[in-house]
Design a protein around this motif. Sequence first.
Motif, PDB file in Angstrom:
ATOM      1  N   THR A 203     -25.790 -13.603  16.130  1.00 37.44           N
ATOM      2  CA  THR A 203     -25.689 -12.299  15.606  1.00 37.44           C
ATOM      3  C   THR A 203     -25.664 -11.530  16.872  1.00 37.44           C
ATOM      4  OG1 THR A 203     -27.246 -12.535  13.710  1.00 37.44           O
ATOM      5  CG2 THR A 203     -27.112 -10.363  14.670  1.00 37.44           C
ATOM      6  N   PHE A 204     -26.103 -11.846  17.987  1.00 36.71           N
ATOM      7  CA  PHE A 204     -26.037 -11.027  19.096  1.00 36.71           C
ATOM      8  C   PHE A 204     -24.590 -11.043  19.443  1.00 36.71           C
ATOM      9  CE2 PHE A 204     -25.702 -10.331  23.655  1.00 36.71           C
ATOM     10  CZ  PHE A 204     -26.499  -9.441  23.800  1.00 36.71           C
ATOM     11  N   ASP A 205     -24.125 -12.129  19.671  1.00 32.26           N
ATOM     12  CA  ASP A 205     -22.652 -12.628  19.937  1.00 32.26           C
ATOM     13  C   ASP A 205     -21.659 -11.394  19.326  1.00 32.26           C
ATOM     14  OD1 ASP A 205     -20.995 -13.360  21.838  1.00 32.26           O
ATOM     15  OD2 ASP A 205     -20.444 -15.178  20.886  1.00 32.26           O
ATOM     16  N   LYS A 206     -21.979 -11.683  17.959  1.00 30.54           N
ATOM     17  CA  LYS A 206     -21.098 -11.067  16.891  1.00 30.54           C
ATOM     18  C   LYS A 206     -20.878  -9.436  17.331  1.00 30.54           C
ATOM     19  CE  LYS A 206     -19.901 -10.433  12.143  1.00 30.54           C
ATOM     20  NZ  LYS A 206     -20.130 -11.035  10.613  1.00 30.54           N
ATOM     21  N   ARG A 207     -22.303  -9.060  17.241  1.00 35.17           N
ATOM     22  CA  ARG A 207     -22.448  -7.541  17.499  1.00 35.17           C
ATOM     23  C   ARG A 207     -21.788  -7.191  18.841  1.00 35.17           C
ATOM     24  NH1 ARG A 207     -27.284  -7.209  17.254  1.00 35.17           N
ATOM     25  NH2 ARG A 207     -27.529  -6.700  14.944  1.00 35.17           N
ATOM     26  N   TRP A 208     -21.973  -7.851  19.765  1.00 39.32           N
ATOM     27  CA  TRP A 208     -21.789  -7.133  21.025  1.00 39.32           C
ATOM     28  C   TRP A 208     -20.283  -7.664  21.474  1.00 39.32           C
ATOM     29  CZ3 TRP A 208     -23.857  -3.354  23.589  1.00 39.32           C
ATOM     30  CH2 TRP A 208     -25.146  -2.896  23.235  1.00 39.32           C
ATOM     31  N   THR A 209     -19.585  -8.654  20.858  1.00 40.45           N
ATOM     32  CA  THR A 209     -18.280  -9.053  21.010  1.00 40.45           C
ATOM     33  C   THR A 209     -17.437  -7.750  20.319  1.00 40.45           C
ATOM     34  OG1 THR A 209     -18.522 -11.295  21.087  1.00 40.45           O
ATOM     35  CG2 THR A 209     -16.437 -10.539  20.460  1.00 40.45           C
ATOM     36  N   ALA A 210     -17.945  -7.116  19.286  1.00 41.08           N
ATOM     37  CA  ALA A 210     -17.420  -5.873  18.824  1.00 41.08           C
ATOM     38  C   ALA A 210     -17.405  -4.963  19.698  1.00 41.08           C
ATOM     39  CB  ALA A 210     -17.983  -5.764  17.429  1.00 41.08           C
ATOM     40  N   VAL A 211     -18.554  -4.794  20.345  1.00 40.01           N
ATOM     41  CA  VAL A 211     -18.689  -3.390  21.070  1.00 40.01           C
ATOM     42  C   VAL A 211     -17.682  -3.631  22.354  1.00 40.01           C
ATOM     43  CG1 VAL A 211     -20.309  -2.349  22.734  1.00 40.01           C
ATOM     44  CG2 VAL A 211     -21.207  -3.161  20.431  1.00 40.01           C
ATOM     45  N   LEU A 212     -17.574  -4.906  22.802  1.00 38.64           N
ATOM     46  CA  LEU A 212     -16.534  -5.208  23.916  1.00 38.64           C
ATOM     47  C   LEU A 212     -15.104  -4.516  23.240  1.00 38.64           C
ATOM     48  CD1 LEU A 212     -17.668  -8.365  25.346  1.00 38.64           C
ATOM     49  CD2 LEU A 212     -17.435  -6.329  26.724  1.00 38.64           C
ATOM     50  N   GLY A 213     -14.805  -5.110  22.511  1.00 40.45           N
ATOM     51  CA  GLY A 213     -13.717  -4.961  21.761  1.00 40.45           C
ATOM     52  C   GLY A 213     -13.242  -3.123  21.444  1.00 40.45           C
ATOM     53  N   SER A 214     -14.499  -2.529  21.216  1.00 40.14           N
ATOM     54  CA  SER A 214     -14.184  -1.237  21.025  1.00 40.14           C
ATOM     55  C   SER A 214     -14.100  -0.523  22.754  1.00 40.14           C
ATOM     56  CB  SER A 214     -15.391  -0.685  20.422  1.00 40.14           C
ATOM     57  OG  SER A 214     -16.447  -0.682  21.058  1.00 40.14           O
ATOM     58  N   GLY A 215     -14.098  -1.163  23.620  1.00 35.16           N
ATOM     59  CA  GLY A 215     -14.075  -0.656  24.843  1.00 35.16           C
ATOM     60  C   GLY A 215     -15.205  -0.208  25.602  1.00 35.16           C
ATOM     61  N   VAL A 216     -16.383  -0.829  25.577  1.00 38.28           N
ATOM     62  CA  VAL A 216     -17.643  -0.546  26.144  1.00 38.28           C
ATOM     63  C   VAL A 216     -17.323  -0.392  27.635  1.00 38.28           C
ATOM     64  CG1 VAL A 216     -18.092  -2.962  26.764  1.00 38.28           C
ATOM     65  CG2 VAL A 216     -20.029  -1.207  26.511  1.00 38.28           C
ATOM     66  N   GLY A 217     -18.283   0.714  28.161  1.00 38.69           N
ATOM     67  CA  GLY A 217     -17.910   1.071  29.469  1.00 38.69           C
ATOM     68  C   GLY A 217     -17.072   2.141  29.682  1.00 38.69           C
ATOM     69  N   SER A 218     -16.168   2.651  28.695  1.00 38.87           N
ATOM     70  CA  SER A 218     -15.504   3.744  28.941  1.00 38.87           C
ATOM     71  C   SER A 218     -16.161   4.817  27.968  1.00 38.87           C
ATOM     72  CB  SER A 218     -14.153   3.367  28.256  1.00 38.87           C
ATOM     73  OG  SER A 218     -14.160   3.097  26.884  1.00 38.87           O
TER      74      SER A 218
END
Length: 287
Positions: A203-218
Amino acid sequence: MDTPDGTPDSDASDGPQPRPQSLMLAFFGNHVLEGDGDVCVYSGSIIDVLGRVGVGEQAVRSTLTRMVNRGLLRRRREGRKMYFGLTPQASRVLWDGRTRIWKQGAVNDDWDGTWTLLGFSLPDSWKRQRHDLRSRLTWSGFGALYSGLWIAPGNVDIAAAVAELGLTDHVKIFHARADVATDIELMIRDTWDLEGIAARYVTFDKRWTAVLGSGVGSGDDPIGTRLRLVSEWLWTIRTDPRLPARHLPPEWPARPAEETFRRVAELTAAPARRTAGELLDTVPPLR
């Protein structure tokens, strides 16, 4: 079941629903313990940050009061402003969590074959003490081999935690190796909920992989993103005893989940630190 910081366990399959106290401790861990470690933060700053992750002002204020009463936070008044800092008890909890996150990691590739066993017998009327002990054991990686006999992989220093609970006279601790007749993988499956632990990582990996894909950090709220990240990761690992990797199912999901966590943590570290420097009103504690 609660962690040592009072954070509840949750069986929700769609992810954690941390209480304000869990988020509060994550906030202090991120922005006080990792910084000066000995400053007090203005309540208005805390309300601002926790509001970014969905905690309302009244909930923040009541949580601050409750944590002061529990000996986790201390107050300092400056004029009309109230500031809050960590007590030694809270610092110990946070340093323990920091070790779990950044030093130990989620995958145990270095198990030496030893186990720590803890046996206890408490009076039937000691329901709170039994609950506190089981909570502390769970957080420290123990599982119930039998009702009064708990076991954890490796050489776990649990004596200080038992003493803190005032239960030293009711507990016996041993360090041992399993006999060759013991099926370790079967014992692990019987003692720990491997499916539940694995589901948390997935669950964690799925959620935060999606966040990475949306450009986290920017994004424009790195401090809120990092607070959610750390809170959810602690929720994810809190029931994982770091069982020996060699005895776990193939493709154990802790490894990719931890890689995702560290990637997001790296991307948000500097932006969150800059935002905290601009946002947080802090003062040194009174001596």
